[in-house]
Motif scaffolding. Structure first.
Motif, mmCIF file in Angstrom:
data_model
loop_
_atom_site.group_PDB
_atom_site.id
_atom_site.type_symbol
_atom_site.label_atom_id
_atom_site.label_comp_id
_atom_site.label_asym_id
_atom_site.label_seq_id
_atom_site.Cartn_x
_atom_site.Cartn_y
_atom_site.Cartn_z
ATOM 1 N N GLY A 121 0.832 -1.210 0.000
ATOM 2 C CA GLY A 121 0.000 0.000 0.000
ATOM 3 C C GLY A 121 0.861 1.253 0.000
ATOM 4 N N GLY A 122 1.900 1.247 0.833
ATOM 5 C CA GLY A 122 2.824 2.390 0.885
ATOM 6 C C GLY A 122 3.483 2.618 -0.457
ATOM 7 N N ALA A 123 3.860 1.511 -1.116
ATOM 8 C CA ALA A 123 4.511 1.614 -2.435
ATOM 9 C C ALA A 123 3.564 2.234 -3.458
ATOM 10 C CB ALA A 123 4.960 0.227 -2.887
ATOM 11 N N TYR A 124 2.313 1.766 -3.478
ATOM 12 C CA TYR A 124 1.345 2.281 -4.453
ATOM 13 C C TYR A 124 0.984 3.745 -4.167
ATOM 14 C CZ TYR A 124 0.410 -1.797 -7.306
ATOM 15 O OH TYR A 124 0.528 -2.818 -8.211
ATOM 16 N N VAL A 125 0.813 4.078 -2.900
ATOM 17 C CA VAL A 125 0.408 5.452 -2.577
ATOM 18 C C VAL A 125 1.472 6.445 -3.040
ATOM 19 C CG1 VAL A 125 0.045 7.077 -0.666
ATOM 20 C CG2 VAL A 125 -1.153 4.903 -0.680
ATOM 21 N N ILE A 126 2.726 6.160 -2.717
ATOM 22 C CA ILE A 126 3.775 7.115 -3.120
ATOM 23 C C ILE A 126 3.938 7.111 -4.647
ATOM 24 C CG2 ILE A 126 5.895 5.675 -3.008
ATOM 25 C CD1 ILE A 126 7.075 8.120 -1.397
ATOM 26 N N GLY A 127 3.801 5.943 -5.243
ATOM 27 C CA GLY A 127 3.934 5.847 -6.704
ATOM 28 C C GLY A 127 2.855 6.648 -7.414
ATOM 29 N N ILE A 128 1.614 6.458 -6.985
ATOM 30 C CA ILE A 128 0.492 7.155 -7.627
ATOM 31 C C ILE A 128 0.622 8.664 -7.428
ATOM 32 C CG2 ILE A 128 -2.014 7.534 -7.465
ATOM 33 C CD1 ILE A 128 -2.227 4.455 -6.909
ATOM 34 N N LEU A 129 0.982 9.077 -6.230
ATOM 35 C CA LEU A 129 1.093 10.520 -5.954
ATOM 36 C C LEU A 129 2.215 11.161 -6.767
ATOM 37 C CD1 LEU A 129 0.487 10.676 -2.092
ATOM 38 C CD2 LEU A 129 -1.026 11.475 -3.915
ATOM 39 N N LEU A 130 3.359 10.465 -6.862
ATOM 40 C CA LEU A 130 4.486 11.053 -7.592
ATOM 41 C C LEU A 130 4.244 11.026 -9.102
ATOM 42 C CD1 LEU A 130 7.606 9.650 -5.656
ATOM 43 C CD2 LEU A 130 6.638 11.934 -5.548
ATOM 44 N N LYS A 131 3.664 9.921 -9.562
ATOM 45 C CA LYS A 131 3.528 9.772 -11.017
ATOM 46 C C LYS A 131 2.320 10.519 -11.587
ATOM 47 C CE LYS A 131 3.556 6.492 -14.777
ATOM 48 N NZ LYS A 131 3.847 5.152 -15.225
ATOM 49 N N HIS A 132 1.188 10.386 -10.915
ATOM 50 C CA HIS A 132 -0.046 10.942 -11.498
ATOM 51 C C HIS A 132 -0.410 12.316 -10.958
ATOM 52 C CE1 HIS A 132 -0.645 7.225 -13.555
ATOM 53 N NE2 HIS A 132 -0.728 6.533 -12.420
ATOM 54 N N PHE A 133 0.115 12.667 -9.809
ATOM 55 C CA PHE A 133 -0.279 13.964 -9.227
ATOM 56 C C PHE A 133 0.901 14.901 -9.000
ATOM 57 C CE2 PHE A 133 -3.480 10.837 -8.070
ATOM 58 C CZ PHE A 133 -4.652 11.466 -8.465
ATOM 59 N N LEU A 159 8.174 15.051 -0.065
ATOM 60 C CA LEU A 159 7.893 15.070 1.379
ATOM 61 C C LEU A 159 6.397 14.994 1.663
ATOM 62 C CD1 LEU A 159 10.524 17.576 2.809
ATOM 63 C CD2 LEU A 159 10.471 15.085 3.009
ATOM 64 N N VAL A 160 5.629 15.659 0.813
ATOM 65 C CA VAL A 160 4.166 15.605 0.972
ATOM 66 C C VAL A 160 3.686 14.172 0.710
ATOM 67 C CG1 VAL A 160 1.958 16.489 0.105
ATOM 68 C CG2 VAL A 160 3.923 18.022 0.330
ATOM 69 N N ALA A 161 4.282 13.538 -0.297
ATOM 70 C CA ALA A 161 3.892 12.159 -0.618
ATOM 71 C C ALA A 161 4.232 11.220 0.540
ATOM 72 C CB ALA A 161 4.602 11.706 -1.892
ATOM 73 N N LEU A 162 5.398 11.438 1.151
ATOM 74 C CA LEU A 162 5.771 10.592 2.295
ATOM 75 C C LEU A 162 4.818 10.805 3.468
ATOM 76 C CD1 LEU A 162 9.674 10.802 2.205
ATOM 77 C CD2 LEU A 162 8.285 8.733 1.938
#
Lengths: 235, 350
Positions: free
Chosen positions: B94-106, B111-114
């Motif tokens: 879940g942590g991997a997907y959340v940071i991935g989606i935030l960095l890639k799509h948004f 730091l905000v993503a973390l």
């Protein structure tokens, strides 16, 4: 009547077994009440029902006017009821100090009451850093009782403190309980009538999940027939 | 200082510092070694620190550190509170997907993503805990497994392909240039070293705190702990949330390292990996599972290189041998050896 604890028509089932069949009694403030009866009479079940460990199916359990029935055990304990279960229920993997600290309800409870607790159980002070599992049977029982004294409880429920102890240790534990009765009301389950005959103010006699008699301890001790009939002992 | 009736002599600052150094000398030596390791490897292989073997081995060590934190987070649940969860991959993946989606799509700042990963982890672990902690033992394991499998299936669902990459996974996660492990491997190495140290000391502090004592009490005998006034649900939920947060952060850094997040991170295999690392290292020791992670990751790599396609089979045998040889895990064996070396216990039975 200034009742600390009052049970009215309490019924408890364990699985399909009907263990408490309408237990009713009231316990006065400033007293040590002995809960007596033969094996299987329902004494331990009564204590566990008060603590909510085995929930009452019916009836009312009031502690200083508050209804306990239906509350979870941790809330009942937090109201100020210290429970010392049978079989020296300590945390064997933790040290004596950790066992005592665990019983703190507010930060500093132990520091405030350490002197008094260690005056009752001096052995524990010397064994503070020792794993509780390495204590002798008597010391474990003292630790179990001491733990209930760390927070300022308003009622103590003690289940068979003399169980499995050598006679000298029984004397030691009972002497500590004798001193405790001046501080806090105690409901004490005990098989060893000899150990508590001069300790208890009142008695509650149970048989087959019901209270059959209650009154001043002297009344019971003076009645050979009841002693023989309900406890199987002679005076 | 007065501690439950025992007055302790005040020590000078210098004495305290010397005592502290003496007490933690092995840990401090280990820390110095880990800080200097990239340069030591560079010296051993005679290659620059950011290229060749030193660079490759830094990558391997980064992976070890991340898996070590993941194993540590599992040990907090299993070893300290007695919770057997089969859904721990939900937090890591879940942590991997959340940071991935935030960095890639948004295009969210790192730091905000973390921070979002931490919030996500607290939320999802709180939810999973609230649902699963109502049951015990194998039933709890099944509820956690079901929830993690639901996330696994969701990650493969074609409906969300534009966000998750479905069965291909989320590829090409953009990592800020200053931290890109492809460009700045050494920087990333120190980031993960800082992460593992922070996670360990935070976890150690927590298990040694009053909360940690309650966890230990609940594990040993729940009924006794409850009778002292502790809510098992509240304390176990806290363990779930802290453990979930560490696992999610480890998963997020893993996504930054590999620049991807794949469904396999959410699979039951990833949970079993945590379980194996914990068992091999020593349940309820914190440091043990971290060494277990190191052993299994490094041994896995060596077996892969040495035996080719057969490696998985032989690795299984290796695992069985380790478990049979060290039934209490690596840390348990170490503690026993130390106790034997010291002689009879000071706290022997009376």
């Amino acid at each position: 009547m200034d009742a600390v604890l009052e049970l009215r028509d309490v019924h408890t089932f364990i699985g399909s077994f009907h263990i408490l069949k309408g237990v009713s009694f009231a316990m006065r403030a400033g007293s040590l009440t002995a809960l007596l009866g033969r094996n299987g009479a329902g004494k331990t079940t009564t204590l566990r029902t008060i603590m909510g460990l085995w929930p009452a199916a019916q009836g009312s359990i009031r502690f200083l006017g508050e209804e306990l029935r239906g509350r979870p055990t941790h809330e009942i304990a937090a109201l100020g009821i210290g429970y010392v279960p049978e079989h020296r229920a300590i945390f064997r993997g933790l040290t004596v100090e950790e066992n005592l600290k665990l019983a703190e309800r507010r930060r500093g409870d132990l520091a405030r009451r350490a002197e008094w607790i260690f005056s009752l159980f001096p052995d524990l002070k010397a064994a503070l850093k020792k794993p509780a599992g390495l204590l002798s049977g008597g010391q474990q029982q003292m630790l179990a009782i001491a733990r209930a004294l760390v927070p300022e409880n308003r009622l103590l429920l003690i289940d068979e403190p003399s169980e499995g102890l050598a006679p000298m240790l029984v004397e030691h534990v009972m002497a500590a309980i004798h001193r405790l009765r001046e501080e806090v009301p105690i409901l004490l389950v005990e098989q060893n009538l000899h150990a508590i005959r001069h300790l208890a103010d009142h008695y509650i006699l149970m048989e087959d999940g019901r209270v059959v008699r209650s009154g001043p301890m002297a009344e019971l001790l003076g009645n050979r027939e009841w002693l023989q009939r309900y406890l199987g002992v002679t005076a | 200082m007065e501690r439950i009736g025992i007055r302790q002599e005040a020590l000078s600052r210098g004495s305290v510092f010397r005592l502290w150094i003496r007490r933690y000398r092995i840990w401090l030596a280990g820390l110095v070694l880990l800080i200097g390791l990239p340069f030591l490897l560079s010296g051993i292989f005679g290659e620059p620190v950011e290229s060749g073997w030193p660079r490759f081995l830094q990558g391997l060590l980064i992976r070890v550190y991340l898996m070590a934190v993941y194993a540590l987070s599992y040990d907090l649940l299993m070893g300290y509170t007695g919770i057997l969860s089969f859904g721990h991959a939900l937090f890591f993946g879940g942590g991997a997907y959340v940071i991935g989606i935030l960095l890639k799509h948004f295009q969210t700042p790192l730091l905000v993503a973390l921070l979002a990963v931490i919030l996500f982890a607290l939320g999802i672990s709180g939810l999973v805990g609230a649902l699963s902690l109502r049951v015990r033992g194998v039933y709890l394991a099944m509820v956690t497994l079901a929830l993690a499998q639901a996330a696994f299936i969701l990650s493969e669902a074609a409906d969300f392909r534009q966000y998750t990459g479905a069965e291909d996974g989320l590829q090409g996660i953009p990592v800020p240039a200053w931290l890109d492990p492809a460009e700045h491997r050494l920087r990333f190495y120190y980031l993960t070293l800082f992460f593992i140290l922070g996670a360990y000391f935070l976890a150690r502090r927590l298990v040694n705190s009053p909360t940690g004592r309650v966890w230990a009490a609940l594990r040993e005998n729940e009924e006794r702990a409850v009778a002292l006034g502790y809510s098992p649900f509240a304390f176990r939920l806290l363990a779930f949330m802290f453990s979930g947060m560490l696992a999610a952060l480890a998963g997020a850094l893993n996504a930054l390292l590999n620049k991807n997040a794949t469904p396999s991170l959410l699979s039951v295999n990833t949970t079993i990996q945590a379980l194996l690392m914990t068992l091999v290292g020593g349940v309820g020791t914190l440091s043990g599972p971290m060494f277990g992670a190191g052993l299994l990751e490094l041994a896995g790599y060596l077996f892969n290189r040495a035996f080719g396609p057969l490696w998985f089979l032989l690795f299984g045998l290796f695992y069985v041998i380790v478990v049979l040889a060290f039934p209490h895990g690596l840390a348990g064996a170490w503690q026993q050896a130390r106790a034997l070396h010291r002689g009879p216990s000071r706290g022997s039975a009376p």
